[in-house]
Design a protein around this motif. Structure first.
Motif, PDB file in Angstrom:
ATOM      1  N   ASP A 168       0.788  -1.163  -0.051  1.00 52.27           N
ATOM      2  CA  ASP A 168       0.040   0.031  -0.008  1.00 52.27           C
ATOM      3  C   ASP A 168       0.811   1.478   0.023  1.00 52.27           C
ATOM      4  N   GLY A 169       2.296   1.066   0.130  1.00 55.54           N
ATOM      5  CA  GLY A 169       3.134   2.020  -0.128  1.00 55.54           C
ATOM      6  C   GLY A 169       3.521   2.768   1.243  1.00 55.54           C
ATOM      7  N   ARG A 195       7.119   4.136  -7.331  1.00 60.39           N
ATOM      8  CA  ARG A 195       6.964   2.979  -8.187  1.00 60.39           C
ATOM      9  C   ARG A 195       5.846   2.228  -7.796  1.00 60.39           C
ATOM     10  N   ILE A 196       5.494   2.244  -6.478  1.00 57.81           N
ATOM     11  CA  ILE A 196       4.340   1.458  -6.133  1.00 57.81           C
ATOM     12  C   ILE A 196       2.921   2.404  -6.299  1.00 57.81           C
ATOM     13  N   LYS A 197       3.049   3.593  -6.217  1.00 58.16           N
ATOM     14  CA  LYS A 197       2.023   4.457  -6.761  1.00 58.16           C
ATOM     15  C   LYS A 197       1.635   4.259  -8.221  1.00 58.16           C
ATOM     16  N   GLU A 198       2.672   4.133  -8.900  1.00 56.05           N
ATOM     17  CA  GLU A 198       2.515   3.932 -10.410  1.00 56.05           C
ATOM     18  C   GLU A 198       1.811   2.637 -10.922  1.00 56.05           C
ATOM     19  N   TYR A 213      19.567 -15.180 -12.875  1.00 56.78           N
ATOM     20  CA  TYR A 213      18.546 -15.470 -11.921  1.00 56.78           C
ATOM     21  C   TYR A 213      17.671 -14.127 -11.650  1.00 56.78           C
ATOM     22  N   ARG A 214      18.170 -12.895 -11.849  1.00 57.27           N
ATOM     23  CA  ARG A 214      17.628 -11.543 -11.599  1.00 57.27           C
ATOM     24  C   ARG A 214      16.531 -11.486 -12.629  1.00 57.27           C
ATOM     25  N   ASN A 215      16.521 -12.116 -13.750  1.00 58.92           N
ATOM     26  CA  ASN A 215      15.449 -11.685 -14.722  1.00 58.92           C
ATOM     27  C   ASN A 215      14.253 -12.481 -14.134  1.00 58.92           C
ATOM     28  N   SER A 216      14.517 -14.099 -13.595  1.00 55.69           N
ATOM     29  CA  SER A 216      13.456 -14.363 -12.986  1.00 55.69           C
ATOM     30  C   SER A 216      12.853 -13.639 -11.676  1.00 55.69           C
ATOM     31  N   LYS A 217      13.706 -13.193 -10.890  1.00 57.43           N
ATOM     32  CA  LYS A 217      13.435 -12.264  -9.687  1.00 57.43           C
ATOM     33  C   LYS A 217      12.579 -11.057 -10.324  1.00 57.43           C
ATOM     34  N   ILE A 218      13.044 -10.424 -11.133  1.00 66.40           N
ATOM     35  CA  ILE A 218      12.272  -9.333 -11.665  1.00 66.40           C
ATOM     36  C   ILE A 218      10.892  -9.726 -12.103  1.00 66.40           C
ATOM     37  N   TRP A 219      10.963 -10.686 -12.884  1.00 64.24           N
ATOM     38  CA  TRP A 219       9.409 -11.323 -13.560  1.00 64.24           C
ATOM     39  C   TRP A 219       8.356 -11.466 -12.211  1.00 64.24           C
ATOM     40  N   LEU A 220       9.004 -12.207 -11.183  1.00 66.56           N
ATOM     41  CA  LEU A 220       8.016 -12.438 -10.136  1.00 66.56           C
ATOM     42  C   LEU A 220       7.745 -11.020  -9.386  1.00 66.56           C
ATOM     43  N   LYS A 221       8.575 -10.046  -9.371  1.00 64.81           N
ATOM     44  CA  LYS A 221       8.235  -9.064  -8.640  1.00 64.81           C
ATOM     45  C   LYS A 221       7.197  -8.056  -9.514  1.00 64.81           C
ATOM     46  N   GLU A 222       7.265  -8.252 -10.866  1.00 66.83           N
ATOM     47  CA  GLU A 222       6.490  -7.549 -11.795  1.00 66.83           C
ATOM     48  C   GLU A 222       5.187  -8.076 -11.950  1.00 66.83           C
ATOM     49  N   ASN A 223       5.231  -9.795 -12.043  1.00 60.36           N
ATOM     50  CA  ASN A 223       4.044 -10.223 -12.386  1.00 60.36           C
ATOM     51  C   ASN A 223       3.358 -11.161 -11.071  1.00 60.36           C
ATOM     52  N   GLY A 224       3.963 -11.329 -10.180  1.00 58.07           N
ATOM     53  CA  GLY A 224       3.521 -12.292  -9.251  1.00 58.07           C
ATOM     54  C   GLY A 224       2.434 -11.950  -8.200  1.00 58.07           C
ATOM     55  N   GLU A 225       2.225 -10.605  -8.046  1.00 57.87           N
ATOM     56  CA  GLU A 225       1.247 -10.032  -7.299  1.00 57.87           C
ATOM     57  C   GLU A 225      -0.278 -10.331  -8.182  1.00 57.87           C
ATOM     58  N   ASP A 226      -0.126 -10.184  -9.333  1.00 54.51           N
ATOM     59  CA  ASP A 226      -1.403 -10.482 -10.175  1.00 54.51           C
ATOM     60  C   ASP A 226      -1.794 -11.887 -10.106  1.00 54.51           C
ATOM     61  N   ILE A 227      -0.732 -12.691 -10.266  1.00 53.33           N
ATOM     62  CA  ILE A 227      -1.012 -14.225 -10.037  1.00 53.33           C
ATOM     63  C   ILE A 227      -1.712 -14.543  -8.723  1.00 53.33           C
ATOM     64  N   ILE A 228      -1.023 -13.945  -7.648  1.00 56.58           N
ATOM     65  CA  ILE A 228      -1.709 -14.227  -6.346  1.00 56.58           C
ATOM     66  C   ILE A 228      -3.004 -13.760  -6.151  1.00 56.58           C
ATOM     67  N   ARG A 229      -3.230 -12.679  -6.700  1.00 50.56           N
ATOM     68  CA  ARG A 229      -4.569 -11.958  -6.651  1.00 50.56           C
ATOM     69  C   ARG A 229      -5.569 -12.800  -7.159  1.00 50.56           C
ATOM     70  N   ARG A 230      -5.222 -13.745  -8.030  1.00 44.03           N
ATOM     71  CA  ARG A 230      -6.295 -14.633  -8.807  1.00 44.03           C
ATOM     72  C   ARG A 230      -6.861 -15.680  -7.802  1.00 44.03           C
ATOM     73  N   MET A 231      -5.947 -15.771  -6.548  1.00 38.32           N
ATOM     74  CA  MET A 231      -6.350 -16.889  -5.569  1.00 38.32           C
ATOM     75  C   MET A 231      -7.157 -16.176  -4.385  1.00 38.32           C
ATOM     76  N   LEU A 232      -6.838 -14.917  -4.305  1.00 31.96           N
ATOM     77  CA  LEU A 232      -7.462 -14.347  -3.082  1.00 31.96           C
ATOM     78  C   LEU A 232      -9.127 -14.040  -3.193  1.00 31.96           C
ATOM     79  N   GLY A 233      -9.620 -13.859  -4.144  1.00 35.20           N
ATOM     80  CA  GLY A 233     -10.996 -13.692  -4.313  1.00 35.20           C
ATOM     81  C   GLY A 233     -11.424 -12.600  -3.932  1.00 35.20           C
TER      82      GLY A 233
END
Length: 187
Positions: A20-21, A53-56, A167-187
């Motif tokens: 939430d910043g 970055r978080i606000k954006e 490994y940094r590429n995968s770490k960045i991918w998770l940082k940029e996309n992981g939250e959206d994937i987890i949100r799919r479970m939160l309902g």
């Protein structure tokens, strides 16, 4: 600077920008408020950059259509798939890294992609099945490297890089996309 300060029996100070910043500071009990304020002042540019970055990201997400939620059946299917894929990847990389491990468990977690206990038991999020294969490998390697270093020190990251130099590429991918994937479970 507005920050939530949490003091505990830790040895180091840690900054965290929450989703939430807001700024969270974890500090040792013995650290004075003046020393914490001085530390925050020195890190003010880093804090401002990350809060921006978080606000954006929040503004971008507000404009996106809602994510498709996963049903309990979807989650079960992902867990079944993960049980077929992840243990084989763990065996493969444990041999390469030269470590042993305990149990491999698949969970549907809302905050973590993987974890490694002090006893060497490994937990992985079933949602990893929604990530690219190199990201799955990164999480497996990351957790197995904790069998050598139970921290995130430069020595730990060096162990990860020995097996997965990019490994940094995968770490960045998770940082940029992981939250959206987890949100799919939160309902």
């Amino acid at each position: 600077m507005d920050a939530e300060i949490i003091k505990s029996n830790r040895r180091t100070i840690e900054l965290k920008i929450c989703t939430d910043g807001h700024l969270q500071v974890r500090a040792p009990h013995y650290m004075t408020d003046a020393a914490i304020a001085d530390f925050l002042n020195k890190k003010s540019e880093w804090i401002a950059r990350h809060q921006t970055r978080i606000k954006e990201r929040q503004q971008k997400k507000a404009q996106e259509p809602p994510v498709q939620q996963l049903s309990p059946q979807d989650i079960r299917a992902l867990a079944d798939q993960a049980m077929k894929v992840i243990p084989d990847r763990v065996r493969f990389y444990a041999e390469k890294i030269g470590v042993d491990y305990g149990r491999v468990t698949i969970r549907n977690q809302k905050t973590r992609w993987g974890s490694c206990s002090a006893k060497g038991n490994l937990n992985f999020n079933c949602l990893l099945m929604l990530t690219p294969e190199d990201v799955q490998d990164y999480v497996v390697i990351h957790e197995l490297c904790h069998r050598k270093e139970m921290n995130h020190s430069p020595k730990f990251w060096s162990e990860v890089a020995k097996i997965m130099p990019d490994y940094r590429n995968s770490k960045i991918w998770l940082k940029e996309n992981g939250e959206d994937i987890i949100r799919r479970m939160l309902g």
